[in-house]
Design an enzyme around this catalytic site. Sequence first.
Site, PDB file in Angstrom:
ATOM      1  N   ARG A 281     -49.304 -28.131 -28.020  1.00  0.00           N
ATOM      2  CA  ARG A 281     -48.528 -29.101 -28.804  1.00  0.00           C
ATOM      3  C   ARG A 281     -47.963 -28.492 -30.075  1.00  0.00           C
ATOM      4  O   ARG A 281     -46.840 -28.812 -30.467  1.00  0.00           O
ATOM      5  CB  ARG A 281     -49.399 -30.328 -29.103  1.00  0.00           C
ATOM      6  CG  ARG A 281     -49.559 -31.215 -27.881  1.00  0.00           C
ATOM      7  CD  ARG A 281     -50.556 -32.322 -28.048  1.00  0.00           C
ATOM      8  NE  ARG A 281     -50.575 -33.153 -26.845  1.00  0.00           N
ATOM      9  CZ  ARG A 281     -51.426 -34.131 -26.613  1.00  0.00           C
ATOM     10  NH1 ARG A 281     -52.368 -34.403 -27.507  1.00  0.00           N
ATOM     11  NH2 ARG A 281     -51.372 -34.827 -25.492  1.00  0.00           N
ATOM     12  N   TYR A 424     -42.765 -33.230 -22.334  1.00  0.00           N
ATOM     13  CA  TYR A 424     -43.983 -32.565 -21.864  1.00  0.00           C
ATOM     14  C   TYR A 424     -45.007 -32.369 -22.969  1.00  0.00           C
ATOM     15  O   TYR A 424     -44.727 -32.581 -24.145  1.00  0.00           O
ATOM     16  CB  TYR A 424     -43.683 -31.270 -21.129  1.00  0.00           C
ATOM     17  CG  TYR A 424     -42.913 -30.163 -21.826  1.00  0.00           C
ATOM     18  CD1 TYR A 424     -42.936 -29.980 -23.192  1.00  0.00           C
ATOM     19  CD2 TYR A 424     -42.171 -29.262 -21.065  1.00  0.00           C
ATOM     20  CE1 TYR A 424     -42.266 -28.941 -23.794  1.00  0.00           C
ATOM     21  CE2 TYR A 424     -41.485 -28.218 -21.644  1.00  0.00           C
ATOM     22  CZ  TYR A 424     -41.541 -28.060 -23.013  1.00  0.00           C
ATOM     23  OH  TYR A 424     -40.860 -27.027 -23.601  1.00  0.00           O
ATOM     24  N   GLU A 425     -46.214 -32.008 -22.553  1.00  0.00           N
ATOM     25  CA  GLU A 425     -47.401 -31.894 -23.421  1.00  0.00           C
ATOM     26  C   GLU A 425     -47.716 -33.211 -24.134  1.00  0.00           C
ATOM     27  O   GLU A 425     -48.164 -33.229 -25.277  1.00  0.00           O
ATOM     28  CB  GLU A 425     -47.240 -30.761 -24.451  1.00  0.00           C
ATOM     29  CG  GLU A 425     -46.961 -29.415 -23.855  1.00  0.00           C
ATOM     30  CD  GLU A 425     -47.967 -29.000 -22.789  1.00  0.00           C
ATOM     31  OE1 GLU A 425     -49.089 -29.517 -22.805  1.00  0.00           O
ATOM     32  OE2 GLU A 425     -47.621 -28.167 -21.939  1.00  0.00           O
ATOM     33  N   GLY A 426     -47.488 -34.304 -23.440  1.00  0.00           N
ATOM     34  CA  GLY A 426     -47.679 -35.633 -24.015  1.00  0.00           C
ATOM     35  C   GLY A 426     -46.374 -36.117 -24.590  1.00  0.00           C
ATOM     36  O   GLY A 426     -45.843 -35.529 -25.533  1.00  0.00           O
TER      37      GLY A 426
END
Length: 558
Positions: A281, A424-426
């Site tokens: 993140r 992406y990545e949350g």
Amino acid sequence: MFFILQQVLQAPEQLRGLPAYGEFDADLMQQVLEEAGKFVGEVIAPLNREGDEIGAQFNNGTVTTPPGFREAYQAFWQAGWPALSAAGEDGGQGLPAVLEAMLYENLSAANHGWTMAPGLLHGAYECIKHHGSDTLKARYLEKVATGEWLATMCLTEPHAGSDLGLVRTKAVPQADGRYLLSGTKIFISGGEHDLTDNIVHLVLARLPEAPPGPKGLSLFLVPKFYEDGTRSAVACERIEEKMGLHGSPTCVMRFDEAAGWMVGEPGKGLNAMFVMMNAARLHVGLQGIGLLEAAWQKADAYAQERQQMRAPGSPSKAGQADPIQKHPAMRRILDAQRAWIDAGRVLAYRTALELDVIKHHPDPAKRETANRWCTLVTPVLKAAWTDQAFTGASACLQVFGGHGYVREWGIEQHVRDARVAMIYEGTNEIQAIDLLVRKVLPDGAKSLLTLLNELAADLPAGSAVAAAALQQFTNFTREQLLVQTQAAGASPELPYWLADDFLRALALLLMAWAWERIAHTPGADVVRWRAAQNGFWRWVWPEFEMRMAMMQASLSPA
């Protein structure tokens, strides 16, 4: 970049206060950054356009990356760049995390598609180092630390996007201590490629008797090839055709009783995987900064060259044209984006410095303060700066007019490539929920209020606007947000309605703190910094009051 690192954040002095970096100095830092810039500029950046136009190719389970990608990656790992911050005993160079962060910002700006390949290496390294067995570490840790082998993060399934509790991939234990994994994972960046001789897959799966939901998930390591040279039962079914990132293969991966080993403890797969995700993140936030920088550089160069009309107040004669950079509409776009880039660097580099404090500082109180910063600021960096990478790159495209919409100028690729970083990545909405619902409200905002007090105390003298806004946000959090979200009978939906505006308001406060730090640093009183500072206060900062008003409206009864 170096001005922010050395002058604004005084990184060399901070790092020398850590036992691991007692001999570290500014000259070494500058040398590493200059060499990184040279490598990225000469080796990686020239592959960007062809990587986008040709893209990764799929043929019956085999994935071929665009021309030059494999050679560039081999040069990258052999030169030691992936191992920059890995420990020396693991084959790394043991340098500060902030240098690795700055390297990846450069890489993302130069060639986002190529950079997706090594982007998960550091997180995979930390995951194996902290949760892997001695056998797994002996077999895989150094290969991942040095980047000789690349790694994937296999979470998402067709029916389970952000809700990892729905994961169905099964892991069946075997008498020899291994597990046979069966299931399908989607959106796997670099699931199959020709860049390295082996690929290490880190896979979330469920044991046969595991309970439903996220607590039933365990983490497993499945390599593409085993030590004896045999290939695992992991296959790439196809690669996705995407809006951007054409050079990066986004794979659908099928596990057909693929043998692997557990990483960490049963049922604690998410704990181990979050080590990887949190590292990712921060890097995604840096992707946002790098992509916006790349778009700004193109737009700024074009604005200096493109002649159109007389600018208002220009001494040019009637019928003559001026560079469009002299027109206020263009300066506004360029200065506003510059404000986001420079403030983002202050925040991202400080976050990377705090990671070194967490890892190396002998004082527990210092480590706790650093952890508080990283916990609260990382979701803000990921969400706010990837939002701005897309909207800001689109604004930079506007500087080109019709030429920006034409592929030849390269700016439209930045817009396409940047869009995925919001997902992406949350997703950015999940980042906002994570910040407010999971990190601020559970402790009664104690951590956040402490951070806000630290920011206020760190403001230079005379920062009246920033100080007043920090106090306003502090009062709102303590006197309204906490009271109304935790009152008896409060709607459980309320924090979720507020989350996006809350994160954005905090991002703007952090930017105000960053710009006050920049403005009061000796050497910042030049046009290059003043223009971006003015851009922040005139065209970015007013959004703070709008976000506060939107939260007030959500708290008010309908």
